[in-house]
Design an enzyme around this catalytic site. Sequence first.
Site, PDB file in Angstrom:
ATOM      1  N   ASP A 175      10.777  38.728  56.850  1.00  0.00           N
ATOM      2  CA  ASP A 175      11.064  39.963  57.591  1.00  0.00           C
ATOM      3  C   ASP A 175      12.054  39.680  58.728  1.00  0.00           C
ATOM      4  OD1 ASP A 175       9.317  38.656  59.275  1.00  0.00           O
ATOM      5  OD2 ASP A 175       7.995  40.376  59.612  1.00  0.00           O
ATOM      6  N   SER A 176      12.504  38.418  58.825  1.00  0.00           N
ATOM      7  CA  SER A 176      13.643  38.090  59.683  1.00  0.00           C
ATOM      8  C   SER A 176      14.865  38.899  59.248  1.00  0.00           C
ATOM      9  CB  SER A 176      13.955  36.594  59.611  1.00  0.00           C
ATOM     10  OG  SER A 176      14.070  36.157  58.267  1.00  0.00           O
ATOM     11  N   ASP A 179       7.346  38.331  52.910  1.00  0.00           N
ATOM     12  CA  ASP A 179       6.623  38.689  54.131  1.00  0.00           C
ATOM     13  C   ASP A 179       5.993  40.066  54.021  1.00  0.00           C
ATOM     14  OD1 ASP A 179       6.512  36.744  56.119  1.00  0.00           O
ATOM     15  OD2 ASP A 179       8.552  37.138  56.815  1.00  0.00           O
ATOM     16  N   LYS A 235       3.112  36.523  52.576  1.00  0.00           N
ATOM     17  CA  LYS A 235       2.873  35.837  53.852  1.00  0.00           C
ATOM     18  C   LYS A 235       2.419  36.838  54.913  1.00  0.00           C
ATOM     19  CE  LYS A 235       6.355  33.752  56.359  1.00  0.00           C
ATOM     20  NZ  LYS A 235       6.372  34.481  57.649  1.00  0.00           N
ATOM     21  N   GLU A 272       0.993  37.201  59.081  1.00  0.00           N
ATOM     22  CA  GLU A 272       0.945  36.548  60.385  1.00  0.00           C
ATOM     23  C   GLU A 272      -0.405  36.799  61.050  1.00  0.00           C
ATOM     24  OE1 GLU A 272       4.160  37.789  62.903  1.00  0.00           O
ATOM     25  OE2 GLU A 272       5.690  37.246  61.423  1.00  0.00           O
ATOM     26  N   GLU A 321       4.871  28.001  63.154  1.00  0.00           N
ATOM     27  CA  GLU A 321       6.157  28.235  63.837  1.00  0.00           C
ATOM     28  C   GLU A 321       6.035  27.885  65.315  1.00  0.00           C
ATOM     29  OE1 GLU A 321       8.069  31.980  63.006  1.00  0.00           O
ATOM     30  OE2 GLU A 321       9.534  31.711  64.620  1.00  0.00           O
TER      31      GLU A 321
HETATM   32  O1  KIV Z   1      10.873  35.975  58.508  1.00  0.00           O
HETATM   33  C1  KIV Z   1      11.126  34.754  58.496  1.00  0.00           C
HETATM   34  O2  KIV Z   1      12.248  34.304  58.209  1.00  0.00           O
HETATM   35  C2  KIV Z   1      10.041  33.824  58.815  1.00  0.00           C
HETATM   36  C3  KIV Z   1      10.387  32.384  59.032  1.00  0.00           C
HETATM   37  C4  KIV Z   1      11.092  32.197  60.327  1.00  0.00           C
HETATM   38  C5  KIV Z   1       9.205  31.498  58.914  1.00  0.00           C
HETATM   39  O3  KIV Z   1       8.920  34.239  58.911  1.00  0.00           O
HETATM   40 NA    NA Z   2       8.733  36.469  59.016  1.00  0.00          NA
END
Ligand code: KIV
Ligand code: NA
Length: 263
Positions: free
Chosen positions: A44-45, A83, A111, A113, A180
């Site tokens: 989600d980056s 994510d 994934k 959090e 992280e």
């Molecule tokens: O969204 C992302 O790219 C991430 C990584 C920085 C681990 O969660």
């Molecule tokens: Na992320």
Amino acid sequence: MAVTVNTLKEIKQAGDKFTCLTSYDATFAQLVSSAGVEVILIGDSLGMVLQGNDSTLPVTVEDMAYHTQCVANGNQGALLMADMPFMSYATPEQAMETAAVLMQSGAHMVKLEGGDWLVETTRLLSERGIPTCLHLGLTPQTVNKMGGYKVQGRQDQQADKMVTDAVALAEAGADIILLECVPCDLAEKITQAVDIPVIGIGAGNKTDGQVLVIHDMLGATTGHRPKFVKNFLEGNNSIQAAIENYIQDVKSGAFPSEEHTFK
Ligand code: KIV
Ligand code: NA
């Protein structure tokens, strides 16, 4: 041969290392996977690097599904991890709905959090055949609660909780832990405390795997560059060579070095 959760476990058991990079489209997915990167994270980056937002909070399940599909179309055998975006897994029911969308878009794993509050969700997803990666330490979706993007687990109490959370999540059926921005020693302790693979970003070189945002490792990101980022395009004359160099340096333990690590 396609990478699975078993491949990653075998790599951990052998004491070897594996790599992960983000991708958001078919072209990069093709480049990254054919270079031999084991795991592609549809992160989600993308809310920051593709959409230009100042956090990951605006990203939607639809956004994630779209980019997961794009990546799946270019993928050559990597394990695809997508994510779950902000507030799309606030309850176990919601988590199962979101995970279904992402898995049906081509993800092999999702994934999430958060720590022990996700034990029940992790167990339910696991029982329904959905592998999970639990992201601990600096969790960007909670940036407002953390009061900024800061190294996590520096106080003993916070560090102890991270260890017990990781163990509880692994027992609940998590397949990967991602750490992280945590001190190297704590990341090493967690990596030893669980049987499942641990991926690090800004967590030192003692974890089983490493991940970077592809824009960061190609030096494409402008503005603040976090301490843990290395530009692998420097000294290499193609994106392919940069990715191969990253794989080499992760497998040898050369990356991350001291300069990219929190003590
Ligand atoms: O969204 C992302 O790219 C991430 C990584 C920085 C681990 O969660
Ligand atoms: Na992320």
